[in-house]
Design a protein around this motif. Structure first.
Motif, PDB file in Angstrom:
ATOM      1  N   ALA A 105      36.748  41.691  46.401  1.00 43.48           N
ATOM      2  CA  ALA A 105      36.339  42.807  47.194  1.00 43.48           C
ATOM      3  C   ALA A 105      37.478  43.509  47.799  1.00 43.48           C
ATOM      4  CB  ALA A 105      35.409  42.493  48.090  1.00 43.48           C
ATOM      5  N   GLY A 106      37.736  44.744  47.748  1.00 43.98           N
ATOM      6  CA  GLY A 106      38.629  45.625  48.301  1.00 43.98           C
ATOM      7  C   GLY A 106      39.799  45.642  47.338  1.00 43.98           C
ATOM      8  N   ALA A 107      40.136  45.038  46.421  1.00 48.11           N
ATOM      9  CA  ALA A 107      41.280  44.939  45.537  1.00 48.11           C
ATOM     10  C   ALA A 107      41.627  46.782  45.363  1.00 48.11           C
ATOM     11  CB  ALA A 107      41.120  44.158  44.279  1.00 48.11           C
ATOM     12  N   ASP A 108      40.811  47.234  45.125  1.00 43.09           N
ATOM     13  CA  ASP A 108      41.161  48.579  44.773  1.00 43.09           C
ATOM     14  C   ASP A 108      41.949  49.466  45.756  1.00 43.09           C
ATOM     15  OD1 ASP A 108      39.557  48.541  42.583  1.00 43.09           O
ATOM     16  OD2 ASP A 108      37.851  49.542  43.208  1.00 43.09           O
ATOM     17  N   LYS A 109      41.692  49.095  47.053  1.00 41.69           N
ATOM     18  CA  LYS A 109      42.480  49.764  48.357  1.00 41.69           C
ATOM     19  C   LYS A 109      43.706  49.218  48.596  1.00 41.69           C
ATOM     20  CE  LYS A 109      37.858  50.991  50.137  1.00 41.69           C
ATOM     21  NZ  LYS A 109      37.252  50.161  49.022  1.00 41.69           N
ATOM     22  N   LEU A 110      44.138  48.335  47.954  1.00 39.81           N
ATOM     23  CA  LEU A 110      45.364  47.718  48.321  1.00 39.81           C
ATOM     24  C   LEU A 110      46.551  48.263  47.085  1.00 39.81           C
ATOM     25  CD1 LEU A 110      44.380  43.939  48.988  1.00 39.81           C
ATOM     26  CD2 LEU A 110      44.954  46.074  50.640  1.00 39.81           C
ATOM     27  N   PRO A 111      47.914  48.302  47.667  1.00 40.79           N
ATOM     28  CA  PRO A 111      48.819  48.796  46.642  1.00 40.79           C
ATOM     29  C   PRO A 111      49.109  48.058  45.384  1.00 40.79           C
ATOM     30  CG  PRO A 111      49.768  48.028  48.685  1.00 40.79           C
ATOM     31  CD  PRO A 111      48.257  47.958  48.932  1.00 40.79           C
ATOM     32  N   LEU A 112      48.899  46.690  45.519  1.00 42.85           N
ATOM     33  CA  LEU A 112      49.111  45.912  44.169  1.00 42.85           C
ATOM     34  C   LEU A 112      47.966  45.303  43.610  1.00 42.85           C
ATOM     35  CD1 LEU A 112      52.122  43.746  45.878  1.00 42.85           C
ATOM     36  CD2 LEU A 112      52.448  45.957  44.536  1.00 42.85           C
ATOM     37  N   LEU A 113      48.104  45.231  42.539  1.00 46.61           N
ATOM     38  CA  LEU A 113      47.206  44.392  41.909  1.00 46.61           C
ATOM     39  C   LEU A 113      47.631  43.072  41.360  1.00 46.61           C
ATOM     40  CD1 LEU A 113      44.032  44.291  40.602  1.00 46.61           C
ATOM     41  CD2 LEU A 113      44.904  45.032  38.556  1.00 46.61           C
TER      42      LEU A 113
ATOM     43  N   ARG B 165      50.871  45.030  39.079  1.00 46.61           N
ATOM     44  CA  ARG B 165      50.498  46.346  38.890  1.00 46.61           C
ATOM     45  C   ARG B 165      50.876  46.982  40.271  1.00 46.61           C
ATOM     46  NH1 ARG B 165      45.077  48.186  36.338  1.00 46.61           N
ATOM     47  NH2 ARG B 165      45.898  50.136  37.113  1.00 46.61           N
ATOM     48  N   VAL B 166      51.895  47.995  40.223  1.00 46.43           N
ATOM     49  CA  VAL B 166      52.336  48.703  41.469  1.00 46.43           C
ATOM     50  C   VAL B 166      51.474  49.974  41.503  1.00 46.43           C
ATOM     51  CG1 VAL B 166      54.036  49.645  42.975  1.00 46.43           C
ATOM     52  CG2 VAL B 166      54.501  47.565  41.522  1.00 46.43           C
ATOM     53  N   LYS B 167      50.227  50.405  41.930  1.00 45.73           N
ATOM     54  CA  LYS B 167      49.672  51.456  41.733  1.00 45.73           C
ATOM     55  C   LYS B 167      50.508  52.496  42.180  1.00 45.73           C
ATOM     56  CE  LYS B 167      45.759  48.494  42.882  1.00 45.73           C
ATOM     57  NZ  LYS B 167      44.692  48.144  43.702  1.00 45.73           N
ATOM     58  N   ASN B 168      49.976  53.575  41.484  1.00 41.69           N
ATOM     59  CA  ASN B 168      50.510  54.870  41.574  1.00 41.69           C
ATOM     60  C   ASN B 168      50.051  55.294  43.027  1.00 41.69           C
ATOM     61  OD1 ASN B 168      52.373  55.435  39.586  1.00 41.69           O
ATOM     62  ND2 ASN B 168      50.682  55.574  38.371  1.00 41.69           N
ATOM     63  N   ARG B 169      50.807  56.114  43.944  1.00 42.20           N
ATOM     64  CA  ARG B 169      50.299  56.331  45.091  1.00 42.20           C
ATOM     65  C   ARG B 169      49.007  57.256  45.113  1.00 42.20           C
ATOM     66  NH1 ARG B 169      56.347  56.965  46.050  1.00 42.20           N
ATOM     67  NH2 ARG B 169      57.144  55.785  47.414  1.00 42.20           N
ATOM     68  N   ALA B 170      49.073  57.969  44.479  1.00 39.38           N
ATOM     69  CA  ALA B 170      47.589  58.907  44.373  1.00 39.38           C
ATOM     70  C   ALA B 170      46.545  57.912  44.378  1.00 39.38           C
ATOM     71  CB  ALA B 170      47.631  59.814  43.352  1.00 39.38           C
ATOM     72  N   ALA B 171      46.477  56.925  43.618  1.00 36.70           N
ATOM     73  CA  ALA B 171      45.478  55.987  43.530  1.00 36.70           C
ATOM     74  C   ALA B 171      45.119  55.245  44.848  1.00 36.70           C
ATOM     75  CB  ALA B 171      45.843  54.934  42.436  1.00 36.70           C
ATOM     76  N   VAL B 172      45.973  54.841  45.716  1.00 39.01           N
ATOM     77  CA  VAL B 172      45.637  54.240  46.850  1.00 39.01           C
ATOM     78  C   VAL B 172      45.577  55.182  47.912  1.00 39.01           C
ATOM     79  CG1 VAL B 172      46.074  51.985  46.281  1.00 39.01           C
ATOM     80  CG2 VAL B 172      47.867  53.289  46.728  1.00 39.01           C
TER      81      VAL B 172
END
Ligand SMILES: *Cc1c(COP(=O)(O)O)cnc(C)c1O
Length: 394
Positions: free
Chosen positions: A276-284, A302-309
């Motif tokens: 739960a909430g994995a989508d909102k954090l900067p790292l997967l 996975r270091v999410k691209n800024r736009a995604a978070v």
């Protein structure tokens, strides 16, 4: 404190006398090509990998090439492999004259996406070459089901996964061929280049053994054109010392990976997919898929691209590259495996354009950090703190 991405010093020092003895043994025997050390290594590998035949070869790349040659692939044949992998996977296919057909990968496991494989099958398709990337198996049941349905061979690129298991079975034992590498940075690292080819098929093993020695049978008679794909006796002797330790290496890496996952979660920086909430954090955070015993050749975030978070950073800026620069500035080893998917490589520019969105995304988000067995908790804490500092500055 600087933390290297990989250090081999401790591992090699621990057995230094045994390596010296192995070296002396080979020097004393003057048996540098094939011979007892090679046979002993191959036999030990059949036991460890729970497979009928293990053939020592000159590198992981040559294991792939030899598998493709033993199956007789060439011009007009298509082999499907992932676009997100080390170059050798696709390069070896192209070297036989066959065409590499790149398929997309899963955004969580980084491994071949069976649905996309099925979409790319044509009447020329002859084989599927899944890669067990970073040390965990691809979805082999789904891949083998597709292969059976379309009468295709399966060759596992297990270069990063010596000792990994898929539903209890060793990788490299669950398809037509398994291809392994003992490049020094792999979990079972040699002292130079070396590799291994595995199969349960007597006929294919025989063919591969002949092709490993110029297609020669009997001596100086050639019905086939092979190459020199032999493992050095010296490599085999040194690897005979290290092989019994491989399970311990994987276990230590798995412990390190679990500790990172715990610490990144605690710091509120990341979660594994599905939490739960994995989508909102900067790292997967990386995880083992169900049924997989992961050997953690790499621990890859996975270091999410800024736009995604939901950051306000400019569109198109690569958070991963900024984090990498930050870590390098702090003396912390990290690496991007791999920044350019195979379909974007210049040498494959002549192939028909393909749409591989997940591979392209991962090429901008993947970042591997130190996970080698001898890494200490203090070093891991340093890595986590440096990453936390980066996101605190944002
Ligand atoms: C390392 C590697 C290879 C090649 O192995 P070498 O021993 O370096 O030739 C092939 N495929 C993958 C996925 C690898 O990581």
């Amino acid at each position: 404190m600087a933390v290297p991405l990989l250090s081999l010093t401790e591992q090699n020092q621990a057995q230094i006398e045994a390596y010296r003895a192995a070296f002396e043994r080979v020097m004393g025997s003057c048996q540098f090509i094939m011979g007892g050390e090679v046979t002993a290594f191959e036999q030990a590998c059949t036991k460890e990998l729970e497979v009928k035949h293990a053939i020592g070869v000159s590198s992981g790349t040559d294991a792939l090439l030899l598998a493709l040659m033993a199956l007789g692939f060439g011009p007009g044949d298509e082999i499907i492999c992932p676009a997100f992998t080390f170059f050798a996977t696709g390069g070896s296919i192209a070297r036989t004259g066959a065409s590499a057909v790149f398929a997309d990968v899963d955004p969580v496991t980084f491994n071949l996406d069976p649905l996309d494989v099925e979409r790319r099958i044509s009447r020329r398709t002859r084989a599927i070459m899944p890669v067990h990337l970073y040390g965990q198996a691809a979805d082999m049941d789904a891949i083998k089901a597709i292969a059976e349905k379309h009468k295709l061979f399966v060759i596992e690129d297990a270069a990063q996964a010596f000792g990994a298991r898929y539903k209890g079975k060793r990788v490299g034992s669950i398809s037509d061929f398994g291809c392994f590498s003992f490049f020094p940075s792999k979990n079972l690292g040699g002292f130079g280049d070396a590799g291994l080819l595995t199969t349960n098929d007597d006929e294919l093993a025989h063919q591969a053994r002949i092709l490993r020695m110029h297609g020669m049978e009997p001596k100086y008679f050639h019905q086939l054109i092979g190459g020199n794909f032999r493992i050095d006796a010296l490599q085999a002797a040194l690897l005979n010392v290290k092989l019994p330790e491989h399970e311990g290496f994987h276990a230590a890496r798995a412990k390190n990976a679990a500790y990172y996952n715990e610490q990144f979660a605690k710091a509120g920086l990341g979660k594994v997919a599905g939490e739960a909430g994995a989508d909102k954090l900067p790292l997967l955070l990386p995880s083992a898929a169900e049924g997989n015993t992961h050997i953690w050749n790499q621990y890859t975030l996975r270091v999410k691209n800024r736009a995604a978070v939901g950051s306000t950073a400019p569109e198109g800026s690569c958070t991963r590259d900024a984090l990498r620069a930050h870590l390098q500035g702090r003396g912390i080893g990290c690496e991007v495996y791999y920044p350019v998917p195979l379909h974007r490589q210049e040498c494959f520019a002549h192939l028909a354009p393909v749409d591989l969105p997940v591979s392209e995304l991962l090429a901008t988000e993947a970042l591997s950090i130190p996970v080698f067995p001898e890494l200490t908790r203090a070093q891991q804490d340093e890595v986590v703190a440096a990453i936390a500092d980066f996101f605190a500055q944002e």
